[in-house]
Design a protein around this motif. Structure first.
Motif, PDB file in Angstrom:
ATOM      1  N   LYS A  70      64.468  49.047  45.562  1.00 50.58           N
ATOM      2  CA  LYS A  70      63.829  48.057  46.474  1.00 50.58           C
ATOM      3  C   LYS A  70      64.003  46.626  45.616  1.00 50.58           C
ATOM      4  N   LEU A  71      63.703  46.225  44.403  1.00 48.95           N
ATOM      5  CA  LEU A  71      63.897  45.155  43.862  1.00 48.95           C
ATOM      6  C   LEU A  71      65.353  44.739  43.420  1.00 48.95           C
ATOM      7  N   ASN A  72      66.103  45.696  43.442  1.00 45.54           N
ATOM      8  CA  ASN A  72      67.523  45.292  43.207  1.00 45.54           C
ATOM      9  C   ASN A  72      68.030  45.029  44.616  1.00 45.54           C
ATOM     10  N   ASP A  73      67.586  45.737  45.759  1.00 48.98           N
ATOM     11  CA  ASP A  73      68.094  45.043  46.935  1.00 48.98           C
ATOM     12  C   ASP A  73      67.857  43.761  47.253  1.00 48.98           C
ATOM     13  N   ILE A  74      66.646  43.585  46.791  1.00 46.51           N
ATOM     14  CA  ILE A  74      66.054  42.017  46.896  1.00 46.51           C
ATOM     15  C   ILE A  74      66.823  41.046  46.193  1.00 46.51           C
ATOM     16  N   ALA A  75      67.415  41.447  44.998  1.00 45.00           N
ATOM     17  CA  ALA A  75      68.293  40.759  44.028  1.00 45.00           C
ATOM     18  C   ALA A  75      69.634  40.376  44.660  1.00 45.00           C
ATOM     19  N   VAL A  76      69.962  41.494  45.306  1.00 42.22           N
ATOM     20  CA  VAL A  76      71.534  41.228  46.101  1.00 42.22           C
ATOM     21  C   VAL A  76      71.134  40.332  47.246  1.00 42.22           C
ATOM     22  N   LYS A  77      69.998  40.335  48.059  1.00 44.21           N
ATOM     23  CA  LYS A  77      69.972  39.681  49.152  1.00 44.21           C
ATOM     24  C   LYS A  77      69.703  38.192  48.748  1.00 44.21           C
TER      25      LYS A  77
ATOM     26  N   GLU B 180      72.667  53.745  39.619  1.00 40.64           N
ATOM     27  CA  GLU B 180      72.314  52.432  40.305  1.00 40.64           C
ATOM     28  C   GLU B 180      72.841  51.157  39.574  1.00 40.64           C
ATOM     29  N   LEU B 181      73.188  51.504  38.337  1.00 43.65           N
ATOM     30  CA  LEU B 181      74.237  50.444  37.385  1.00 43.65           C
ATOM     31  C   LEU B 181      75.439  50.168  38.214  1.00 43.65           C
ATOM     32  N   LYS B 182      76.015  51.122  38.636  1.00 45.51           N
ATOM     33  CA  LYS B 182      77.307  50.935  39.370  1.00 45.51           C
ATOM     34  C   LYS B 182      77.324  50.378  40.513  1.00 45.51           C
ATOM     35  N   ARG B 183      76.367  50.629  41.409  1.00 41.12           N
ATOM     36  CA  ARG B 183      75.767  50.120  42.527  1.00 41.12           C
ATOM     37  C   ARG B 183      75.696  48.448  42.441  1.00 41.12           C
ATOM     38  N   LEU B 184      75.106  48.206  41.523  1.00 41.57           N
ATOM     39  CA  LEU B 184      74.635  46.748  41.400  1.00 41.57           C
ATOM     40  C   LEU B 184      76.147  46.126  40.956  1.00 41.57           C
ATOM     41  N   LYS B 185      76.805  46.672  40.191  1.00 41.98           N
ATOM     42  CA  LYS B 185      78.159  45.943  39.816  1.00 41.98           C
ATOM     43  C   LYS B 185      78.886  45.842  41.059  1.00 41.98           C
ATOM     44  N   GLU B 186      78.887  46.857  41.947  1.00 42.43           N
ATOM     45  CA  GLU B 186      79.709  46.796  43.233  1.00 42.43           C
ATOM     46  C   GLU B 186      79.256  45.795  44.023  1.00 42.43           C
ATOM     47  N   GLN B 187      77.798  45.520  44.033  1.00 42.63           N
ATOM     48  CA  GLN B 187      77.228  44.533  44.983  1.00 42.63           C
ATOM     49  C   GLN B 187      77.246  43.161  44.406  1.00 42.63           C
ATOM     50  N   GLY B 188      77.979  42.659  43.299  1.00 42.40           N
ATOM     51  CA  GLY B 188      78.103  41.455  42.596  1.00 42.40           C
ATOM     52  C   GLY B 188      76.893  41.202  41.843  1.00 42.40           C
ATOM     53  N   ILE B 189      76.070  41.858  41.334  1.00 41.32           N
ATOM     54  CA  ILE B 189      75.202  41.639  40.277  1.00 41.32           C
ATOM     55  C   ILE B 189      75.838  41.637  38.844  1.00 41.32           C
ATOM     56  N   THR B 190      75.368  40.627  38.235  1.00 44.02           N
ATOM     57  CA  THR B 190      76.317  40.651  36.862  1.00 44.02           C
ATOM     58  C   THR B 190      75.476  41.003  35.410  1.00 44.02           C
ATOM     59  N   GLY B 191      74.240  41.514  35.966  1.00 46.34           N
ATOM     60  CA  GLY B 191      73.371  41.723  34.687  1.00 46.34           C
ATOM     61  C   GLY B 191      72.122  42.219  35.202  1.00 46.34           C
ATOM     62  N   ILE B 192      71.549  42.970  34.034  1.00 46.32           N
ATOM     63  CA  ILE B 192      70.213  43.455  34.352  1.00 46.32           C
ATOM     64  C   ILE B 192      69.145  42.845  33.321  1.00 46.32           C
ATOM     65  N   LYS B 193      67.677  42.997  33.707  1.00 44.32           N
ATOM     66  CA  LYS B 193      66.587  42.589  32.987  1.00 44.32           C
ATOM     67  C   LYS B 193      65.838  43.996  32.514  1.00 44.32           C
ATOM     68  N   LEU B 194      65.516  44.027  31.238  1.00 44.42           N
ATOM     69  CA  LEU B 194      64.465  45.035  30.843  1.00 44.42           C
ATOM     70  C   LEU B 194      63.481  44.296  29.872  1.00 44.42           C
ATOM     71  N   HIS B 195      62.468  44.930  30.215  1.00 47.07           N
ATOM     72  CA  HIS B 195      61.061  44.310  29.585  1.00 47.07           C
ATOM     73  C   HIS B 195      60.231  45.699  28.964  1.00 47.07           C
ATOM     74  N   PRO B 196      60.871  45.905  27.624  1.00 44.89           N
ATOM     75  CA  PRO B 196      60.075  46.980  26.920  1.00 44.89           C
ATOM     76  C   PRO B 196      58.819  47.185  26.738  1.00 44.89           C
ATOM     77  N   ALA B 197      57.933  45.860  26.815  1.00 42.44           N
ATOM     78  CA  ALA B 197      56.596  45.669  26.639  1.00 42.44           C
ATOM     79  C   ALA B 197      55.841  46.096  28.076  1.00 42.44           C
ATOM     80  N   TYR B 198      56.504  45.525  29.117  1.00 46.53           N
ATOM     81  CA  TYR B 198      55.780  45.768  30.534  1.00 46.53           C
ATOM     82  C   TYR B 198      56.178  47.150  30.954  1.00 46.53           C
ATOM     83  N   GLN B 199      57.082  47.712  30.307  1.00 46.08           N
ATOM     84  CA  GLN B 199      57.659  49.145  30.713  1.00 46.08           C
ATOM     85  C   GLN B 199      57.190  50.142  29.663  1.00 46.08           C
ATOM     86  N   SER B 200      56.457  49.759  28.571  1.00 46.94           N
ATOM     87  CA  SER B 200      55.703  50.702  27.635  1.00 46.94           C
ATOM     88  C   SER B 200      56.526  51.534  26.805  1.00 46.94           C
TER      89      SER B 200
END
Length: 289
Positions: free
Chosen positions: A65-72, A98-118
């Motif tokens: 869902k959040l990746n779709d919002i990013a593309v939009k 999902e990473l491949k889909r992001l690449k195909e949708q023109g997304i150029t990077g991702i965010k990871l947050h180890p603390a919030y993702q525990s």
């Protein structure tokens, strides 16, 4: 082109509640309402051309869902100047697809947050995501160091970062908060000069508490100008990305402060936008459309 390489916004319906909760948890003041519109107003006041949005997935169900919002959001880049990366959660099983889909949708990077993702950064779940992202030439931005609202454990310390670099050595590995929030001595001695990028989000001076909340001065202290400049010089201005962590820092104040630190010419141009443009493949804005 001035680019703020690290910002956050939330949907209009929930932004106020999210910010209220985060301010209380972090004991830190928000400088905007953390909506897209508020960020655009802040950019205009600061003279910033582009803000890079970094979505944070706090559970695996949010990923698509959040990746779709990013593309939009990126479809409106010319009008807004908001350029979104995607995100990933370590418990999301279909991360490679999902990473491949992001690449195909023109997304150029991702965010990871180890603390919030525990999850510690050197956990195999993060390592395989970072490795796959590197294969796809996606930039990976991580929250590095302690988190202001989660101080009991450092989920992304310098040793964990070094493990990622040794085992994967991703070419577009961006360490937020100048390599590690509240761990800048270790950053200066160990990480500065290595094959990573660092952003300047939420590092300089002292942070401000929300109105009516008392936080001791010593606790609010972050990084002094002198050490900031030393780290940048040792690391190389070609690997530093100007960033504010808006809404948690004022964009104009942060931009003015970085400009006043003595960097000039090509160094300053690279820090304030050139590096982020290259790492994230940020397009030129065509505001005539």
């Amino acid at each position: 082109m001035i680019i703020d390489a690290h910002t956050h916004t939330f949907p209009e319906k929930i932004a106020a509640g999210v910010i209220e909760n985060l301010q209380a948890k972090a004991e830190s003041k928000a400088y905007t309402k953390a909506t897209d519109a508020a960020l655009c107003d802040s950019m205009k006041a600061a003279g910033i051309d582009c803000s890079v949005l970094l979505p944070v997935m706090t559970n695996e169900r949010q990923v698509e869902k959040l990746n779709d919002i990013a593309v939009k959001k990126n479809e409106s880049f010319n009008e807004t100047g908001l350029f979104s990366l995607g995100g990933m959660h370590p418990d999301y099983e279909n991360y490679a697809a999902e990473l491949k889909r992001l690449k195909e949708q023109g997304i150029t990077g991702i965010k990871l947050h180890p603390a919030y993702q525990s999850v510690d950064l050197d956990d195999i779940r993060f390592m395989r995501i970072i490795e796959k992202a590197a294969e796809l030439d996606l930039a990976v931005v991580i929250h590095a160091g302690l988190d202001i609202g989660i101080m009991h454990h450092n989920f992304s310390d310098v040793n964990m970062i070094c493990t990622v670099m040794k085992e994967i050595n991703p070419n577009k590995f961006v360490l937020a908060h100048l390599g590690g929030w509240k761990g800048w001595d270790d950053v200066e001695s160990t990480l500065a000069g290595e094959n990573v990028y660092m952003d300047t989000a939420f590092v300089l001076g002292c942070y401000e508490p929300p109105e009516g909340m008392f936080v001791p001065d010593e606790k609010r202290k972050m990084l002094g100008d002198e050490q900031f400049v030393r780290i940048v010089k040792k690391h190389g201005a070609d690997r530093i990305l100007f960033a504010t962590d808006s809404p948690w820092s004022d964009q104009k104040v942060t931009l003015d402060r970085v400009r006043a630190l003595g960097f000039e010419g090509e160094e300053l141009e690279a820090i304030l936008g050139g590096n982020a443009k290259r790492v994230f493949s940020v397009p030129e804005r065509n505001t005539d459309i």
